[in-house]
Design an enzyme around this catalytic site. Structure first.
Site, mmCIF file in Angstrom:
data_model
loop_
_atom_site.group_PDB
_atom_site.id
_atom_site.type_symbol
_atom_site.label_atom_id
_atom_site.label_comp_id
_atom_site.label_asym_id
_atom_site.label_seq_id
_atom_site.Cartn_x
_atom_site.Cartn_y
_atom_site.Cartn_z
ATOM 1 N N GLY A 131 0.827 -1.209 0.000
ATOM 2 C CA GLY A 131 0.000 0.000 0.000
ATOM 3 C C GLY A 131 0.855 1.251 0.000
ATOM 4 O O GLY A 131 2.064 1.188 -0.219
ATOM 5 N N ASP A 186 -4.400 9.240 16.889
ATOM 6 C CA ASP A 186 -5.111 8.988 15.623
ATOM 7 C C ASP A 186 -5.657 7.568 15.576
ATOM 8 O O ASP A 186 -5.499 6.851 14.581
ATOM 9 C CB ASP A 186 -4.175 9.244 14.429
ATOM 10 C CG ASP A 186 -4.968 9.387 13.112
ATOM 11 O OD1 ASP A 186 -6.196 9.655 13.173
ATOM 12 O OD2 ASP A 186 -4.366 9.235 12.038
ATOM 13 N N PHE A 243 3.050 9.896 2.893
ATOM 14 C CA PHE A 243 4.476 10.064 3.182
ATOM 15 C C PHE A 243 5.336 8.919 2.666
ATOM 16 O O PHE A 243 6.549 9.044 2.616
ATOM 17 C CB PHE A 243 4.695 10.142 4.709
ATOM 18 C CG PHE A 243 4.199 11.402 5.361
ATOM 19 C CD1 PHE A 243 3.303 12.251 4.724
ATOM 20 C CD2 PHE A 243 4.629 11.741 6.644
ATOM 21 C CE1 PHE A 243 2.843 13.404 5.336
ATOM 22 C CE2 PHE A 243 4.182 12.904 7.267
ATOM 23 C CZ PHE A 243 3.290 13.737 6.608
ATOM 24 N N GLY A 254 0.955 5.651 1.538
ATOM 25 C CA GLY A 254 0.370 6.756 2.293
ATOM 26 C C GLY A 254 0.893 8.061 1.724
ATOM 27 O O GLY A 254 1.682 8.058 0.777
ATOM 28 N N VAL A 297 4.620 1.184 1.096
ATOM 29 C CA VAL A 297 4.888 0.061 1.992
ATOM 30 C C VAL A 297 4.930 -1.234 1.178
ATOM 31 O O VAL A 297 4.034 -1.493 0.365
ATOM 32 C CB VAL A 297 3.807 -0.046 3.096
ATOM 33 C CG1 VAL A 297 4.166 -1.145 4.089
ATOM 34 C CG2 VAL A 297 3.663 1.277 3.833
#
Length: 438
Positions: free
Chosen positions: A45, A169, A49, A47, A52
């Site tokens: 996946g 979070d 930033f 994100g 992965v």
């Protein structure tokens, strides 16, 4: 994005234009990292930033999640912070029993787009969000909800009490099952041999995977059209039914510490994803560990019902924040005036009497009644579950129970096996093998 998830991001792809100086590192299957120790297997996946990857650790013969940060300075800074937090929590005694993700290694990797900080994290399964979707948003059986809640609370107790860390979070995407829902996606259970060298003729993995995804999406749409027609012939009863969760191991761990902070070293006023945000954060009245407890209660409700507890929207003449506060009060009653007027932003929403300025008519629907009327809970299940959740949703942050106190709650200890586990506070960090609830 859940840093070690096999489910990856919910969006389709990260886009070509982010593969540039300061951006993502383009990875090819079979690429080696850290002097050949880790070999990229497939993408998990991405994100905002980082990307992965599933990687094979040649020194331990185990699969790991490899998180490769973008190379620009602000992303390096964010990665250093996350490594700092992860290193601190991975330092505990028998951390594997604490239901938090473990950092295995970290290093720098030089590529054409710059120098990338990389984190090696234990490989875990699907997120709770994936589990909720897999179950078609119908709500999980309460024994499964209990088991998941138990794991999250052990994780939170470890973070809060032993490390002074606030996650900030907590949401279903940031809690991962320890194994995949589909055994075929588990690199160990599926018994696929690890890729140890780059396949012949492979080209830029980042870009290739985007092209492949677009082709796969077209194929899926074509298949969906065909299967849509056959489903209408064959009836839809099976589609409506909830999937069988009996075989799914719901033990889980808290992940993604990119936004976490130490209680005595806070760096952001606006924390938490909208639907899981505590009232004191909206009002900017300061926060502590109890914000995680509010988010936890929202997750528990979502697991049990399939719906988010609060989904605020912008309306005519009022903001999303004000709608959020109104939704909270419709469920929990009027916010005490002292709390309503205590924040830096209180005047934006409340008058001096502690009434909302722009949303005047509230429709009260208490939690227990909501569970019975809308979600068809039995009276006793609704009553017991409400008794567990409501203290966590107290408008006064200091009144919310701690994770440690929640672990002693009768609703969570509703089975024999759990009573053994939680008869003493010392047993809060029980081994993962003892977490199964009958």
């Amino acid at each position: 994005m859940s840093c070690s998830s096999s489910s990856g991001s919910e969006e389709d792809d990260e886009g070509f234009d982010s593969y540039r100086k300061g951006g993502y590192h383009a990875v090819r299957i079979g690429d080696q990292f850290a002097g050949g120790r880790y070999i990229a297997q497939r993408k998990l996946g991405w994100g905002q930033f980082s990307t992965v990857w599933l990687a094979y650790d040649t020194s331990t013969s185990a699969y790991v999640a490899l998180k490769i940060q973008k190379s620009a300075a602000q992303f390096v800074q964010a990665a250093l912070h996350e490594i700092d937090v992860l290193a601190s929590i991975s330092d505990g005694v028998d951390v594997n029993s604490k239901c938090v993700v473990q950092l295995i290694d970290h290093f720098k990797h030089a590529g054409p787009n710059g120098q990338h900080l990389c984190m090696v994290i234990e490989f875990l399964g699907d997120s709770l969000l994936r589990l909720i979707k897999y179950n078609r948003y119908k709500g999980l059986p309460l024994n499964k909800v209990r088991e998941i809640c138990h794991c999250i609370l052990i994780g939170l107790d470890y973070l809060h009490r032993e490390h002074g860390i606030i996650h900030t979070d907590l949401k279903p995407e940031n809690v991962l099952l320890i194994s995949t829902i589909d055994p075929a996606k588990d690199p160990v259970k599926s018994e696929v041999s690890p890729i140890l060298e780059r396949p012949e003729g492979s080209i830029n993995g980042g870009v290739t995977s985007l092209i492949e995804k677009k082709l796969k999406r077209r194929a899926r749409r074509a298949v969906a059209k065909i299967s849509g027609r056959t489903a209408s012939i064959g009836g839809t009863e099976d589609q409506k039914s909830v999937r069988n969760l009996d075989g799914i191991d719901v033990r889980c761990k808290v992940v993604d510490f990119g936004n976490a902070c130490w209680a005595d070293k806070q760096f952001a006023e606006e924390i938490q994803t909208r639907q899981y945000r505590a009232p004191e954060v909206i009002l900017q009245a300061g926060y502590s560990f109890s914000v995680d407890m509010w988010s936890f209660a929202c997750i528990a409700f979502e697991l049990a019902t399939g719906d988010m507890l609060f989904t605020p929207k912008v309306g005519q003449g009022f903001s999303e924040d004000e709608d959020h506060l109104a939704l909270m009060m419709e469920l929990l009653g009027k916010m005490p005036r002292k709390v309503a007027t205590a924040g830096a932003k209180s005047k934006d929403f409340f008058d001096r009497h502690g009434d909302l300025k722009r949303i005047r008519r509230l429709k009260f629907w208490p939690l227990s009644k909501l569970l019975v009327d809308r979600y068809k809970f039995s009276q006793s299940d609704a009553h017991e579950f409400s008794e567990f959740l409501l203290p966590l949703l107290d408008f006064v942050p200091e009144k919310r129970p701690t994770a440690q106190q929640c672990l002693q709650h009768p609703w969570l200890r509703g089975t024999e096996s759990n009573e053994k586990n939680e008869s003493s506070v010392e047993n809060v960090g029980v081994g993962m093998s003892n977490l199964k609830i009958k």
